[in-house]
Scaffold this motif. Structure first.
Motif, PDB file in Angstrom:
ATOM      1  N   GLU A  94      -4.195  12.486   4.758  1.00  0.00           N
ATOM      2  CA  GLU A  94      -3.549  11.191   5.082  1.00  0.00           C
ATOM      3  C   GLU A  94      -3.836  10.741   6.517  1.00  0.00           C
ATOM      4  OE1 GLU A  94       0.923   9.201   5.158  1.00  0.00           O
ATOM      5  OE2 GLU A  94       0.678  11.270   4.508  1.00  0.00           O
ATOM      6  N   TYR A 101      -2.628   2.447  -1.131  1.00  0.00           N
ATOM      7  CA  TYR A 101      -2.408   3.385  -0.018  1.00  0.00           C
ATOM      8  C   TYR A 101      -1.166   2.982   0.788  1.00  0.00           C
ATOM      9  CZ  TYR A 101      -3.290   5.714   4.488  1.00  0.00           C
ATOM     10  OH  TYR A 101      -3.176   6.449   5.636  1.00  0.00           O
ATOM     11  N   GLU A 102      -1.034   1.702   1.051  1.00  0.00           N
ATOM     12  CA  GLU A 102       0.105   1.175   1.819  1.00  0.00           C
ATOM     13  C   GLU A 102       1.413   1.385   1.054  1.00  0.00           C
ATOM     14  OE1 GLU A 102       0.249  -2.696   4.662  1.00  0.00           O
ATOM     15  OE2 GLU A 102       0.015  -3.094   2.530  1.00  0.00           O
ATOM     16  N   ALA A 103       1.380   1.145  -0.282  1.00  0.00           N
ATOM     17  CA  ALA A 103       2.572   1.329  -1.121  1.00  0.00           C
ATOM     18  C   ALA A 103       3.008   2.798  -1.131  1.00  0.00           C
ATOM     19  CB  ALA A 103       2.297   0.852  -2.542  1.00  0.00           C
ATOM     20  N   GLN A 107       2.431   5.009   1.266  1.00  0.00           N
ATOM     21  CA  GLN A 107       2.985   5.347   2.576  1.00  0.00           C
ATOM     22  C   GLN A 107       4.450   4.922   2.673  1.00  0.00           C
ATOM     23  OE1 GLN A 107       0.152   3.562   5.394  1.00  0.00           O
ATOM     24  NE2 GLN A 107      -0.229   5.647   6.162  1.00  0.00           N
ATOM     25  N   LYS A 108       4.758   3.818   2.042  1.00  0.00           N
ATOM     26  CA  LYS A 108       6.123   3.268   2.091  1.00  0.00           C
ATOM     27  C   LYS A 108       7.061   4.012   1.144  1.00  0.00           C
ATOM     28  CE  LYS A 108       8.669  -0.995   1.180  1.00  0.00           C
ATOM     29  NZ  LYS A 108       8.589  -2.353   0.595  1.00  0.00           N
ATOM     30  N   ASP A 109       6.601   4.218  -0.128  1.00  0.00           N
ATOM     31  CA  ASP A 109       7.495   4.750  -1.167  1.00  0.00           C
ATOM     32  C   ASP A 109       7.323   6.244  -1.436  1.00  0.00           C
ATOM     33  OD1 ASP A 109       8.442   2.148  -1.519  1.00  0.00           O
ATOM     34  OD2 ASP A 109       6.917   1.701  -3.034  1.00  0.00           O
ATOM     35  N   GLY A 110       6.207   6.826  -0.987  1.00  0.00           N
ATOM     36  CA  GLY A 110       5.999   8.250  -1.197  1.00  0.00           C
ATOM     37  C   GLY A 110       5.369   8.599  -2.531  1.00  0.00           C
TER      38      GLY A 110
END
Length: 835
Positions: free
Chosen positions: A124, A140-142, A144-147
């Motif tokens: 990561e 990738y962004e989703a 990072q936010k939600d796990g």
């Protein structure tokens, strides 16, 4: 002119009975082929990874074909021979082709809407946004936010038409992990490599570096000179290898990095280390040479040969010779073993001969490893060894595959030989879930598709295989003596009924067994003790009223495990604390009944406090490398006494074992099954074969309440053929295999009344259609498992009858009942050729 529409029949990874037809969009029509994975919508919203079975111009008549959303592979990942094998398994073992696909493909090659995705924490921090496409960055962004997100959620983020492609790309880049991989705790194997910097790659600069180091950093100079020397022979150099060569510390390389001489880069090296063949096969004995000649002679007329060799007769060396000959023809070899426990020792032995041409495949591998091997086999190119140079004209990937039953499903393209070692073993049969296939029989069909030869090896062949060889269906070759003139073990019977009467038993150990264990330990020799029950005590029982704790989900007693001080169910995994008193009468005195491997291990520590004792059973080998560690420690003589279940019977070879103790030979013989005597003989003979394998004659102490039982006598005499002749008479008389085929049907549901009603109706319909062939319905010994009630039928089919026609009648009878609303969700499991 309007372009012709094309359609694809696809296999879905679901237990649905038919193939489903999808329309192929014009943009995909040139690229689509059978064996490729495609993303398709099934149901209202769900997306699945399906497999193209056939491409054709025929529009479905009963429904409107949905479009294929995407093609996931540029080339097929499954070949035509695999698809043919899948169809055979589906038809013969009465399951759906989707269930076969689920068993055959590693999970890493399947995605469904329920699949959960998460970030790979190992990489990561190294991910660069500019290296990702717009859609990849959105996922990738989703994450990072939600796990963690599901595939459904990923489809909403990037529009479902491209979701599978995007996820596949992120998986390949190592950014994503499928949730199941996290449970395996898998970490990609990454190693550090060393190379010269752009500055040091210039000859003038490198000379300047040498001059500077010669004045004030001699150790760094040594490492740099070694690097230059090695780099002239190989393209890439591992940091660990360079340090080892000059016995240097990591600080030396770190200093050269700071001086802009070296740079370190990471590379995933794969999980299967390259190993070059280091030894030639041993010289064969006269009898081995004769057996080898017989096998090759038999193969001229028969496709399958039964190879019956006593324990420690050197069957493996004969296998090696046959593998060498097959590889010299540029063909692949499949070497099947029944258990993962067996692979540890056999792999190290076979790898000495074949080096990195050998690949290993079994269910303990995580999904990334399975996919890696799958791709190696898929991309196999035949190569023939140059006898003079000892090199391969082309370097093939894994010409020899060694594995358990799942290795059957790999994408072989040019199979020349299939070896089924310990062919009698019940572990070759898949029980749950479907397909409930017999790997030995499936291997014979697979070999037939490739026009390959089959060798079935065993010291105690299955009655069916031996019958086929006696009847001329298979060829036959034998090895009747141990390699190197080693004698078969001396088998001594300990009558525990008499010893108990005379009060000479020490717990579960007869005086004869204790005496021989003491003798072995005195001479620094090793001991194997066999007890085919794990746990501490098979059940607890109230001393007054006889109450026994049972599982809340299954109709079976709970087993006491001292390691966790709890009661466990070996069927569903339910665990509970030990009750302080009887749940029926309140009596605090609860006794332990019978004994398992845990109890034997504990008592041995009391009797032999100086001995190093270990246990090999399902509980002690749950972790991935537990088998390997135990076997290695025993080989290195770090363990004096090994206590085990049937795992210790599986063809293991320990040169220092002088004594084998069988603690209770009677348990298996009285199991209510027509194969119980055959299985008892096989297990007792196999565990006896662990004694005296190399330098001296071993001893086997066989404890029994009935020394005169005919199976005990056959084991003492080591007379397989007499056991076979007795068994075959019973089979013929009572219409069992090999004279009749068996199909076992099991009706399952949570509601007992529904199970009874469905089973009664099905029984009536089957008996009307098939008559006396149908036995049942009856409840099995354990009528409820995991809260599902079971009721069974057995259907006997004579060899001369059409099995496929009878299977069609069985399917029709089940399907007609499933049309009734009351029976819609009742499960019926079919087990063809049960063991």
């Amino acid at each position: 002119m309007e372009k012709e529409l094309l359609f694809a029949d696809v296999i879905l990874p679901l237990a649905v009975p038919n193939l489903f037809t999808y329309s192929i969009p014009e943009t995909f029509q040139k690229n689509i082929k059978p064996g490729q994975r495609v993303a398709v919508q099934f149901g209202k919203k769900k997306l699945y990874t399906a497999l193209v079975h056939t491409v054709h111009p025929n529009k479905p008549g009963l429904y409107k074909a949905k479009n294929i959303e995407n093609i996931l592979d540029s080339e097929p990942i499954v070949n035509s021979k695999q698809l043919e094998l899948w169809r055979w398994i589906s038809d013969y073992y009465m399951c759906t082709i989707g269930e076969v696909m689920n068993a055959a493909l590693p999970s890493g090659l399947k995605l469904s809407s329920e699949t959960k995705l998460l970030l790979n924490t190992e990489v990561e921090a190294k991910v660069k946004a500019e290296e990702l496409t717009d859609d990849e960055f959105l996922i990738y962004e989703a994450l990072q936010k939600d796990g963690i997100i599901t595939l459904d959620e990923a489809e909403e983020i990037v529009q479902h038409k491209s979701a599978h492609t995007v996820i596949k790309s992120l998986l390949e880049k190592g950014v994503l992990l499928i949730y199941e991989k996290l449970k395996e705790k898998f970490k990609p194997k990454v190693e550090e490599f060393v190379r010269l910097t752009k500055y040091a790659s210039d000859e003038k600069n490198l000379k300047r570096v040498f001059d500077e180091l010669e004045k004030k950093a001699f150790k760094q100079l040594e490492v740099l000179m070694e690097f230059v020397h090695v780099s002239s022979q190989k393209k890439e150099i591992k940091k660990s290898e360079l340090l080892k060569r000059k016995d240097a510390s990591p600080a030396v390389i770190d200093a050269l990095v700071k001086k802009n001489v070296f740079e370190i880069y990471e590379k995933e090296t794969g999980r299967f280390a390259s190993l070059h063949a280091s030894s030639l096969s041993k010289t064969l004995s006269e009898e081995q040479e004769s057996a080898l000649k017989t096998i090759k002679q038999q193969w001229k007329e028969k496709e399958v040969v039964m190879f019956h060799g006593v324990t420690s007769s050197g069957k493996t060396e004969v296998y090696v010779r046959l593998i060498e000959e097959t590889l010299s023809q540029g063909k692949q070899v499949l070497y099947l073993l029944p258990e993962i426990a067996l692979t540890t020792q056999v792999v190290s032995r076979i790898k000495k001969y074949f080096g990195d041409r050998l690949g290993v495949y079994h269910s303990r591998f995580n999904e990334n490893e399975k996919v890696e091997i799958w791709n190696h086999v898929l991309n196999h190119k035949s190569g023939v060894r140059d006898s003079e140079a000892g090199e391969m004209d082309q370097t093939p990937n894994f010409q020899v595959i060694l594995g358990a039953r799942s290795a059957l499903f790999l994408p072989y393209s040019n199979l020349g030989l299939v070896i089924v070692d310990e062919e009698h073993d019940a572990s070759y049969k898949q029980f749950d879930p479907a397909p409930r296939y017999q790997a030995r029989d499936t291997a014979i069909v697979l070999a037939g598709l490739h026009k390959a030869k089959v060798l079935l090896g065993s010291a105690t062949p299955s009655v069916e295989s031996f019958y086929n060889s006696m009847e001329g269906k298979y060829g036959f070759a034998g090895l009747t003596a141990r390699y190197g003139g080693v004698q078969l073990p001396e088998i001594l019977v300990a009558d525990i009924k008499d010893a108990t009467k005379r009060k000479k038993m020490k717990s579960h150990f007869s005086p004869l067994l204790m005496e021989n264990i003491e003798e072995a330990l005195k001479h620094k020799e090793q001991v194997i003790l066999f007890q085919n029950r794990r746990g501490f005590a098979p059940h607890l029982q109230c001393k007054i009223c006889g109450w026994i704790p049972v599982c809340k989900n299954c109709d079976v007693s709970l087993v006491y495990h001292k390691s966790g001080n709890q009661l466990r169910c070996h069927y569903c995994g339910y665990m509970t604390a030990i009750p302080p008193s009887c749940n029926a009468c309140g009596n605090p005195e609860i006794q332990m009944k019978n004994f398992g491997t845990e109890k034997i291990e504990e008592e041995l520590h009391l009797f032999f406090p100086e001995a190093r004792i270990a246990r090999m059973d399902y509980d002690s080998t749950r972790s991935r490398f537990a088998h390997e560690r135990l076997i290695h420690d025993f080989e290195e003589r770090a363990i004096d006494i090994l206590v085990g279940t049937q795992m210790v019977t599986k063809g293991l070879d320990f040169e220092n074992v002088s004594t084998v103790g069988i603690l209770s030979a009677d348990q298996m013989m009285h199991f209510p099954d027509f194969r119980s005597h055959e299985h008892s003989f096989q297990m007792l003979a196999q565990v006896s074969g662990r004694a005296g394998r190399k330098s001296k004659r071993g001893k086997v102490i066989l404890q029994t309440y009935n020394p005169q039982h005919h199976i005990i006598q056959r084991v003492i005499e080591n007379d397989y053929e007499k056991m076979y002749s007795e068994e075959i008479e019973h089979r013929k008389k009572f219409q069992y295999p090999p004279f009749h085929r068996l199909i076992e049907l099991t009706v399952l549901d949570k509601n007992l009344d529904k199970v009874n009603a469905f089973a009664d109706e099905l029984g009536t319909n089957l008996k009307n259609a098939l008559g006396k062939r149908v036995l049942g319905p009856e409840f099995p010994i354990i009528p409820r498992i995991k809260n599902l009630y079971h009721k069974k039928f057995v259907i006997k089919i004579a060899r001369e009858e059409s099995a496929s026609a009878i299977k069609a009648q069985i399917r029709a009878a089940i399907d007609s009942l499933h049309k009734h609303e009351a029976y819609k969700y009742i499960k019926v499991q079919a087990d063809v050729d049960p063991v």
